[in-house]
Design a protein around this motif. Structure first.
Motif, PDB file in Angstrom:
ATOM      1  N   GLN A  94       1.325  -5.935   2.220  1.00  0.00           N
ATOM      2  CA  GLN A  94       1.332  -4.685   1.445  1.00  0.00           C
ATOM      3  C   GLN A  94       2.753  -4.224   1.163  1.00  0.00           C
ATOM      4  OE1 GLN A  94      -1.370  -1.476   2.841  1.00  0.00           O
ATOM      5  NE2 GLN A  94      -2.225  -3.031   4.173  1.00  0.00           N
ATOM      6  N   GLN A  95       3.588  -4.297   2.192  1.00  0.00           N
ATOM      7  CA  GLN A  95       4.960  -3.840   2.016  1.00  0.00           C
ATOM      8  C   GLN A  95       5.767  -4.772   1.122  1.00  0.00           C
ATOM      9  OE1 GLN A  95       5.618  -0.773   2.818  1.00  0.00           O
ATOM     10  NE2 GLN A  95       3.504  -0.800   3.584  1.00  0.00           N
ATOM     11  N   ALA A  96       5.418  -6.048   1.117  1.00  0.00           N
ATOM     12  CA  ALA A  96       6.060  -6.973   0.183  1.00  0.00           C
ATOM     13  C   ALA A  96       5.705  -6.575  -1.252  1.00  0.00           C
ATOM     14  CB  ALA A  96       5.612  -8.404   0.471  1.00  0.00           C
ATOM     15  N   LEU A  97       4.439  -6.207  -1.461  1.00  0.00           N
ATOM     16  CA  LEU A  97       4.025  -5.717  -2.773  1.00  0.00           C
ATOM     17  C   LEU A  97       4.754  -4.416  -3.108  1.00  0.00           C
ATOM     18  CD1 LEU A  97       0.170  -6.334  -2.499  1.00  0.00           C
ATOM     19  CD2 LEU A  97       1.758  -7.532  -4.023  1.00  0.00           C
ATOM     20  N   ARG A  98       4.844  -3.544  -2.116  1.00  0.00           N
ATOM     21  CA  ARG A  98       5.522  -2.272  -2.327  1.00  0.00           C
ATOM     22  C   ARG A  98       7.001  -2.481  -2.640  1.00  0.00           C
ATOM     23  NH1 ARG A  98       6.109   2.480   2.264  1.00  0.00           N
ATOM     24  NH2 ARG A  98       6.786   4.155   0.882  1.00  0.00           N
ATOM     25  N   LEU A  99       7.615  -3.415  -1.915  1.00  0.00           N
ATOM     26  CA  LEU A  99       9.018  -3.731  -2.165  1.00  0.00           C
ATOM     27  C   LEU A  99       9.198  -4.268  -3.575  1.00  0.00           C
ATOM     28  CD1 LEU A  99      11.964  -4.355  -1.455  1.00  0.00           C
ATOM     29  CD2 LEU A  99      11.182  -6.478  -0.378  1.00  0.00           C
ATOM     30  N   ALA A 128      -3.592  -2.121  -2.236  1.00  0.00           N
ATOM     31  CA  ALA A 128      -2.147  -2.142  -2.488  1.00  0.00           C
ATOM     32  C   ALA A 128      -1.807  -3.076  -3.641  1.00  0.00           C
ATOM     33  CB  ALA A 128      -1.408  -2.565  -1.229  1.00  0.00           C
ATOM     34  N   GLY A 129      -2.455  -4.224  -3.685  1.00  0.00           N
ATOM     35  CA  GLY A 129      -2.217  -5.166  -4.775  1.00  0.00           C
ATOM     36  C   GLY A 129      -2.602  -4.579  -6.121  1.00  0.00           C
ATOM     37  N   PHE A 130      -3.749  -3.931  -6.152  1.00  0.00           N
ATOM     38  CA  PHE A 130      -4.185  -3.285  -7.389  1.00  0.00           C
ATOM     39  C   PHE A 130      -3.212  -2.192  -7.799  1.00  0.00           C
ATOM     40  CE2 PHE A 130      -6.501   0.268  -9.355  1.00  0.00           C
ATOM     41  CZ  PHE A 130      -6.973  -0.364 -10.507  1.00  0.00           C
ATOM     42  N   GLY A 131      -2.798  -1.362  -6.842  1.00  0.00           N
ATOM     43  CA  GLY A 131      -1.879  -0.273  -7.141  1.00  0.00           C
ATOM     44  C   GLY A 131      -0.541  -0.765  -7.682  1.00  0.00           C
TER      45      GLY A 131
END
Length: 460
Positions: free
Chosen positions: A29-34, A161-164
């Motif tokens: 999730q945090q990789a996506l957020r990053l 998280a991926g969708f967001g």
């Protein structure tokens, strides 16, 4: 007592397996957020990120300042799995969401006037429906948390998280304005909220109002409300104050650093809420028996944190320089300082989860109150006289005193881990300087001299 210990520690494979799911999906999730954070930083101006940081802080404030522990009551109460109980909790949550929406609309003009930002007159009403959306969200995630269905919950959060991430980047690419962030927030919240009904049998959802359940939720929630109130102010006073005291561009840069330091804290908050809190709640162990049961595992976690966090601090500035353009360069030193406070924050977070598990949320509120008091008293004065670099040290001191308060309260309950923590703190501090100089020798960083030069730069 042996059976109770096994309830916390065994089967050990199951515990580490659950922790593995939480950690792995959270890292993803945090990789996506990053990735999203970096792309948005390239697509949008820092001032837009600063504006959205303020909006998100106000939104989070509304949710936390009216938190009466609906979800925590489901996890903590013996009847939490009963439909009458969790549907009553869900109904309370819906009413709260509607009230927050009305309150947000009423406070739009005063907030916009207070920050002297007319743009908020349009932006805040546009964001306000998110309170209705979150209010309607199924209580399923709290039921899964109570049942320790960690894998299912972790995968759902990863998918959300991926969708967001896709939604946010898509809007920003086609609409590089503040509205990309507004619409991205609403859509990326609404779809997972709808999907949450399918985590359990959607037909079990009913509006309900059982008096016994209401009394139990309010009784437990009064301390959750106080803890959430103080927690929000302690964690977000800087954002609210900086939004008026520093330029929005610098606020956006500061927000980059906070994003990374908060990411680490949120991992341990998640581990605490999904693993420590429900397991301690279900265990009969208390006092020194509980201390002996969780001590070895806690030492292992804190040792891992001390080593990995020290390395992160040593290269934090170079990490920012690698990923962001020169507009965000100041975030490198900001992140370095904030990560020092993260060590104390993680130790305090583990204590928070234990305190909640043994039914002592008042201690959580007290510790956050100490942190808030330090920040409110010291931040404005230090920022005015010494600048933002020095002001960041206030956060480190505040986290350290929050941790010290929890340590004192744990000791009175027979849950002292002082020896562990003194040892790990000494290792942590020593490794910071050792790794910084080692990376300088290897040509990765510019060593202690680089930190000294960064600390002397004035940004406001």
């Amino acid at each position: 007592m042996i059976a109770a210990v096994r309830g916390i520690l065994h089967p050990r494979q199951a515990i580490f397996g659950a922790a593995g799911w939480v950690t792995a999906t959270y890292v993803a999730q945090q990789a996506l957020r990053l990735g999203s954070n970096i792309v948005l930083a390239w697509l949008l101006a820092p001032a837009l990120l600063g504006t959205m940081l303020l909006i998100n802080t106000l939104r989070t404030g509304g949710e936390l300042l009216t938190d009466i522990g609906v979800g925590q009551s489901i996890v903590n109460h013996p009847r939490g799995n009963e439909p009458k109980f969790y549907n009553t909790a869900w109904t309370i949550q819906i009413v709260r969401g509607l009230l927050l929406f009305v309150l947000a609309m009423l406070l739009t003009a005063p907030i916009a006037h207070g920050y002297d930002n007319p743009e908020l007159l349009l932006l805040l009403p546009a964001v306000a429906p998110i309170f209705i959306i979150t209010g309607l969200t199924s209580p399923a995630r709290f039921l899964l948390q109570k049942q320790l269905a960690v894998r299912k919950l972790a995968l759902f959060d990863l998918a959300s998280a991926g969708f967001g991430t896709l939604v946010q980047i898509g809007f920003a690419f086609y609409m590089p304005t503040i509205w990309a962030l507004i619409w991205g927030l609403l859509v990326s919240t609404a779809i997972p909220a709808a999907a949450s009904f399918f985590l359990i049998d959607w037909r079990s959802h009913r509006l309900a109002w059982e008096r016994e359940a209401v009394r139990a939720i309010i009784h437990f929630g009064k301390w959750i409300f106080l803890a959430s109130l103080v927690y929000f102010l302690a964690m977000n006073f800087d954002r609210l104050y900086f939004a008026d005291a520093i330029p929005l561009t610098l606020l956006g840069i500061y927000g980059i650093a906070r994003t990374f330091s908060d990411t680490i804290m949120q991992l341990f908050q998640r581990l605490g809420s999904l693993l420590i809190f429900p397991r301690v709640s279900a265990s009969a162990l208390r006092g020194s028996d509980l201390q002996r049961a969780i001590g070895p595992m806690r030492l292992l976690v804190l040792a891992s944190v001390s080593v990995s966090l020290a390395f992160g601090i040593a290269i934090a500035d170079e990490f920012i320089y690698l990923l962001y353009d020169d507009r965000y360069k100041a975030a490198g030193f900001f992140l370095t300082v904030l990560l020092v406070g993260t060590w104390f924050g993680i130790a305090a977070t583990m204590a928070d989860a234990t305190m909640m598990g043994i039914g002592k949320p008042a201690n959580v509120a007290l510790s956050n109150g100490v942190k808030l008091g330090v920040i409110v008293a010291a931040l404005p004065w230090v920022l005015t006289h010494y600048g933002i670099n020095a002001a960041l040290v206030v956060f480190v001191l505040a986290e350290a005193l929050r941790y010290a308060m929890l340590t004192w309260r744990q000791r009175s309950l027979g849950l002292s881990f002082i020896r562990q923590d003194v040892l790990m703190l000494a290792i942590f501090i020593g490794l910071i300087f050792l790794l910084r100089e080692a990376t300088s020798v290897l040509g990765i960083t510019d060593g202690m001299a680089g930190w000294q030069a960064q600390s002397s730069v004035s940004h406001i």
